[in-house]
Design a protein around this motif. Sequence first.
Motif, PDB file in Angstrom:
ATOM      1  N   GLY A  45       0.797  -1.223   0.000  1.00 42.26           N
ATOM      2  CA  GLY A  45       0.000   0.000   0.000  1.00 42.26           C
ATOM      3  C   GLY A  45       0.829   1.272   0.000  1.00 42.26           C
ATOM      4  N   GLN A  46       2.122   1.152   0.289  1.00 46.08           N
ATOM      5  CA  GLN A  46       3.014   2.309   0.287  1.00 46.08           C
ATOM      6  C   GLN A  46       3.579   2.604  -1.105  1.00 46.08           C
ATOM      7  OE1 GLN A  46       5.369   0.557   3.715  1.00 46.08           O
ATOM      8  NE2 GLN A  46       5.590   2.740   4.140  1.00 46.08           N
ATOM      9  N   LEU A  47       3.398   1.685  -2.029  1.00 50.46           N
ATOM     10  CA  LEU A  47       3.929   1.888  -3.377  1.00 50.46           C
ATOM     11  C   LEU A  47       3.251   3.079  -4.043  1.00 50.46           C
ATOM     12  CD1 LEU A  47       4.157  -1.800  -4.654  1.00 50.46           C
ATOM     13  CD2 LEU A  47       5.999  -0.357  -3.762  1.00 50.46           C
ATOM     14  N   GLU A  48       4.057   3.906  -4.694  1.00 51.95           N
ATOM     15  CA  GLU A  48       3.534   5.087  -5.381  1.00 51.95           C
ATOM     16  C   GLU A  48       3.531   4.921  -6.888  1.00 51.95           C
ATOM     17  OE1 GLU A  48       5.685   8.474  -3.998  1.00 51.95           O
ATOM     18  OE2 GLU A  48       5.131   8.124  -1.908  1.00 51.95           O
ATOM     19  N   GLY A  49       4.099   3.844  -7.365  1.00 54.89           N
ATOM     20  CA  GLY A  49       4.151   3.556  -8.791  1.00 54.89           C
ATOM     21  C   GLY A  49       4.832   2.222  -9.018  1.00 54.89           C
ATOM     22  N   ILE A  50       4.691   1.709 -10.228  1.00 56.21           N
ATOM     23  CA  ILE A  50       5.288   0.424 -10.592  1.00 56.21           C
ATOM     24  C   ILE A  50       6.004   0.593 -11.923  1.00 56.21           C
ATOM     25  CG2 ILE A  50       4.796  -1.968 -11.272  1.00 56.21           C
ATOM     26  CD1 ILE A  50       2.456  -1.859  -9.271  1.00 56.21           C
ATOM     27  N   GLY A  51       7.271   0.183 -11.963  1.00 53.94           N
ATOM     28  CA  GLY A  51       8.040   0.173 -13.194  1.00 53.94           C
ATOM     29  C   GLY A  51       8.149  -1.249 -13.701  1.00 53.94           C
ATOM     30  N   VAL A  52       8.161  -1.391 -15.004  1.00 54.13           N
ATOM     31  CA  VAL A  52       8.204  -2.723 -15.601  1.00 54.13           C
ATOM     32  C   VAL A  52       8.999  -2.666 -16.905  1.00 54.13           C
ATOM     33  CG1 VAL A  52       6.009  -2.421 -16.824  1.00 54.13           C
ATOM     34  CG2 VAL A  52       6.803  -4.729 -16.273  1.00 54.13           C
ATOM     35  N   SER A  53       9.728  -3.739 -17.171  1.00 54.50           N
ATOM     36  CA  SER A  53      10.485  -3.838 -18.417  1.00 54.50           C
ATOM     37  C   SER A  53       9.531  -3.999 -19.595  1.00 54.50           C
ATOM     38  CB  SER A  53      11.434  -5.030 -18.363  1.00 54.50           C
ATOM     39  OG  SER A  53      12.053  -5.202 -19.622  1.00 54.50           O
ATOM     40  N   ILE A  54       9.838  -3.293 -20.683  1.00 52.56           N
ATOM     41  CA  ILE A  54       9.055  -3.423 -21.913  1.00 52.56           C
ATOM     42  C   ILE A  54       9.885  -4.070 -23.022  1.00 52.56           C
ATOM     43  CG2 ILE A  54       7.424  -1.578 -21.389  1.00 52.56           C
ATOM     44  CD1 ILE A  54       9.110   0.262 -23.188  1.00 52.56           C
ATOM     45  N   GLY A  55      11.039  -4.609 -22.636  1.00 50.71           N
ATOM     46  CA  GLY A  55      11.866  -5.334 -23.580  1.00 50.71           C
ATOM     47  C   GLY A  55      13.110  -4.545 -23.956  1.00 50.71           C
ATOM     48  N   PRO A  56      13.985  -5.161 -24.683  1.00 57.04           N
ATOM     49  CA  PRO A  56      13.849  -6.504 -25.233  1.00 57.04           C
ATOM     50  C   PRO A  56      13.990  -7.579 -24.173  1.00 57.04           C
ATOM     51  CG  PRO A  56      16.017  -5.632 -25.763  1.00 57.04           C
ATOM     52  CD  PRO A  56      15.265  -4.547 -25.056  1.00 57.04           C
ATOM     53  N   GLY A  57      13.536  -8.761 -24.537  1.00 53.61           N
ATOM     54  CA  GLY A  57      13.590  -9.902 -23.642  1.00 53.61           C
ATOM     55  C   GLY A  57      12.705 -10.998 -24.184  1.00 53.61           C
ATOM     56  N   SER A  58      12.548 -12.051 -23.412  1.00 55.15           N
ATOM     57  CA  SER A  58      11.724 -13.163 -23.874  1.00 55.15           C
ATOM     58  C   SER A  58      10.253 -12.732 -23.916  1.00 55.15           C
ATOM     59  CB  SER A  58      11.878 -14.380 -22.961  1.00 55.15           C
ATOM     60  OG  SER A  58      11.129 -14.228 -21.775  1.00 55.15           O
ATOM     61  N   PHE A  59       9.577 -13.123 -24.965  1.00 59.38           N
ATOM     62  CA  PHE A  59       8.175 -12.737 -25.135  1.00 59.38           C
ATOM     63  C   PHE A  59       7.338 -13.163 -23.932  1.00 59.38           C
ATOM     64  CE2 PHE A  59       3.844 -13.802 -26.439  1.00 59.38           C
ATOM     65  CZ  PHE A  59       3.421 -12.563 -26.868  1.00 59.38           C
ATOM     66  N   THR A  60       7.491 -14.410 -23.519  1.00 60.21           N
ATOM     67  CA  THR A  60       6.679 -14.916 -22.410  1.00 60.21           C
ATOM     68  C   THR A  60       7.018 -14.204 -21.111  1.00 60.21           C
ATOM     69  OG1 THR A  60       6.479 -17.060 -23.487  1.00 60.21           O
ATOM     70  CG2 THR A  60       6.028 -16.985 -21.123  1.00 60.21           C
ATOM     71  N   GLY A  61       8.300 -14.007 -20.828  1.00 61.80           N
ATOM     72  CA  GLY A  61       8.710 -13.308 -19.609  1.00 61.80           C
ATOM     73  C   GLY A  61       8.182 -11.879 -19.573  1.00 61.80           C
ATOM     74  N   LEU A  62       8.277 -11.175 -20.692  1.00 62.67           N
ATOM     75  CA  LEU A  62       7.768  -9.798 -20.763  1.00 62.67           C
ATOM     76  C   LEU A  62       6.254  -9.780 -20.581  1.00 62.67           C
ATOM     77  CD1 LEU A  62       9.919  -8.466 -23.716  1.00 62.67           C
ATOM     78  CD2 LEU A  62      10.058  -7.741 -21.319  1.00 62.67           C
ATOM     79  N   ARG A  63       5.574 -10.709 -21.219  1.00 64.60           N
ATOM     80  CA  ARG A  63       4.112 -10.768 -21.129  1.00 64.60           C
ATOM     81  C   ARG A  63       3.669 -10.998 -19.683  1.00 64.60           C
ATOM     82  NH1 ARG A  63       1.027 -15.762 -23.622  1.00 64.60           N
ATOM     83  NH2 ARG A  63       2.566 -16.578 -22.211  1.00 64.60           N
ATOM     84  N   ILE A  64       4.336 -11.916 -18.980  1.00 67.51           N
ATOM     85  CA  ILE A  64       3.983 -12.203 -17.589  1.00 67.51           C
ATOM     86  C   ILE A  64       4.286 -10.987 -16.713  1.00 67.51           C
ATOM     87  CG2 ILE A  64       4.601 -13.613 -15.577  1.00 67.51           C
ATOM     88  CD1 ILE A  64       4.984 -15.949 -17.641  1.00 67.51           C
TER      89      ILE A  64
END
Length: 141
Positions: A45-64
């Motif tokens: 609940g303290q999180l103010e935002g979420i960062g996530v990789s958009i690639g490059p990388g494995s399609f399945t790993g990025l999708r998950i």
Amino acid sequence: MVSSVAVASEQKLLAELTVQTKLTHSETLMPHIEQVLQLAGVEKGQLEGIGVSIGPGSFTGLRIGLAAAKGMAYALQVPIVGCSTLEAMAWNCPSEGIYTGSMVDAQKGNAYAAFYYWKSGILQAQAPVRILPLTDAVSYA
């Protein structure tokens, strides 16, 4: 499979976990997120935002990863920001006046590669992301 999860506050890394395992992202991602939050002493609940990789990388790993980040951002009502995998790696080497090369396995003897340069505290892309044979990626500039 390589998986990384980190928690940061005000540009300071609080906790990070990078694991290479035979288990899939779908089996390990959520437990790893929970573990890193606990190590950082941060409640979800303290999180103010979420960062996530958009690639490059494995399609399945990025999708998950993207699906998990989107679900958490929605549930916690916080913004989500996408970041290049290679650029995020370059942020780990903040050396002024030095070229930083980032590479990720692209399978079948290839690598995703990009080069960056720190100038006046700003990370600048010097060459676009390319897919190269691993032997060429090492000398790519």
